[in-house]
Scaffold this active site. Structure first.
Site, PDB file in Angstrom:
ATOM      1  N   HIS A   1       0.748  -1.134   0.203  1.00 51.26           N
ATOM      2  CA  HIS A   1       0.051  -0.114   0.388  1.00 51.26           C
ATOM      3  C   HIS A   1       0.354   1.126  -0.328  1.00 51.26           C
ATOM      4  O   HIS A   1       1.476   1.242   0.199  1.00 51.26           O
ATOM      5  CB  HIS A   1      -0.915  -0.014   1.290  1.00 51.26           C
ATOM      6  CG  HIS A   1      -0.636   0.364   2.528  1.00 51.26           C
ATOM      7  ND1 HIS A   1      -0.595  -1.047   3.278  1.00 51.26           N
ATOM      8  CD2 HIS A   1       0.363   1.417   3.041  1.00 51.26           C
ATOM      9  CE1 HIS A   1       0.511  -0.744   4.231  1.00 51.26           C
ATOM     10  NE2 HIS A   1       0.763   0.753   4.432  1.00 51.26           N
TER      11      HIS A   1
ATOM     12  N   HIS B   1       3.927   7.428   3.253  1.00 50.12           N
ATOM     13  CA  HIS B   1       4.871   6.296   3.362  1.00 50.12           C
ATOM     14  C   HIS B   1       4.725   4.761   2.032  1.00 50.12           C
ATOM     15  O   HIS B   1       3.338   5.005   1.982  1.00 50.12           O
ATOM     16  CB  HIS B   1       4.941   5.466   4.647  1.00 50.12           C
ATOM     17  CG  HIS B   1       3.720   4.105   4.693  1.00 50.12           C
ATOM     18  ND1 HIS B   1       2.868   5.241   5.647  1.00 50.12           N
ATOM     19  CD2 HIS B   1       3.373   3.654   5.172  1.00 50.12           C
ATOM     20  CE1 HIS B   1       1.388   4.238   5.800  1.00 50.12           C
ATOM     21  NE2 HIS B   1       1.865   3.600   5.372  1.00 50.12           N
TER      22      HIS B   1
ATOM     23  N   GLU C   1       7.772   1.652   5.139  1.00 54.35           N
ATOM     24  CA  GLU C   1       7.343   0.356   5.446  1.00 54.35           C
ATOM     25  C   GLU C   1       7.748  -0.989   5.589  1.00 54.35           C
ATOM     26  O   GLU C   1       7.427  -0.907   3.981  1.00 54.35           O
ATOM     27  CB  GLU C   1       5.809   0.698   6.404  1.00 54.35           C
ATOM     28  CG  GLU C   1       5.060  -0.369   6.996  1.00 54.35           C
ATOM     29  CD  GLU C   1       3.570   0.072   7.239  1.00 54.35           C
ATOM     30  OE1 GLU C   1       2.958   0.474   6.323  1.00 54.35           O
ATOM     31  OE2 GLU C   1       3.046  -0.943   8.096  1.00 54.35           O
TER      32      GLU C   1
END
Lengths: 139, 139
Positions: free
Chosen positions: A8, A81, A130
């Site tokens: 994502h 992010h 991440e």
């Protein structure tokens, strides 16, 4: 470690409700999850599905949230992010530490219920990255 | 219009070479395209493939490039835009204009050789969104 799927893109927003409506109205988003709170992280999140990846909308729960700080610098919201999948979080962390990468804190349980960890943007060309372990693939 | 695939995430960098090395060394990126120049846009680009989407590294060709301006505000680099695929660019543009969205200029040919257009970040919660027509799917 081999570069995994882009799970994502995290987008900070002052209002999940308004941003969901934007993605629905302008871009035709249809698969929109129910928003939910992640109190340990100080955020409320909502996932919008594109056919191959997700958009994670992130709204601060209060003024102490890291997202609140991001929004002070970017009041309209913005890209926050990128999240890539890893098969084995422990192996990924060991490899990154061996290479001298800076991890932001210890792994924690992320919005998808699996371990996640963040790499410092200074190691990644200004991008907060991440890493997220996929369910059932870890050890 | 239905929300299409997230084709790529655009990342501005002062050095494609250094950022490629970062993605290779720290994240294990293996499928890395050859960098190439897009003089009309004032940028040099390089695509890194994740299994489901691409990272587009973007470096300014000179100080007049819009990316040069982005890097003045974010010297280390950072996330610059998201690109979603559309089946039919003309239909997508007509629909967006009917909804009052602000397009940044006319469609042009993008890094993948198909028409692209950018939506103003103020319409999209602070995120610069590119729409890209897929080869062979347009009308």
């Amino acid at each position: 470690m081999t570069l995994g799927r882009l799970n994502h893109v995290g987008i900070a927003t002052p209002s999940i409700d308004k941003t969901v409506e934007t993605y629905r109205h302008l871009l035709g988003a249809e698969a929109i999850g129910a928003p939910f709170d992640l109190p340990p992280q100080g955020v409320r999140v909502c996932f919008i599905d594109a056919p191959n990846a997700q958009i994670e909308l992130i709204q601060p729960l209060d003024e102490t949230s890291p997202i609140a700080n991001f929004l002070r610098k970017n009041p309209a919201g913005g890209q926050h992010h990128l999240c890539f999948e890893v098969a084995d979080m422990a192996a990924a962390i060991a490899g990154l530490q061996a290479k001298g990468a800076t991890l932001l804190g210890d792994p924690r349980i992320g919005a998808h219920g699996t371990p996640v960890v963040f790499l410092h943007p200074r190691d990644m060309g200004g991008v907060l990255v991440e890493l997220m372990e996929m369910p059932g693939e870890g050890h």
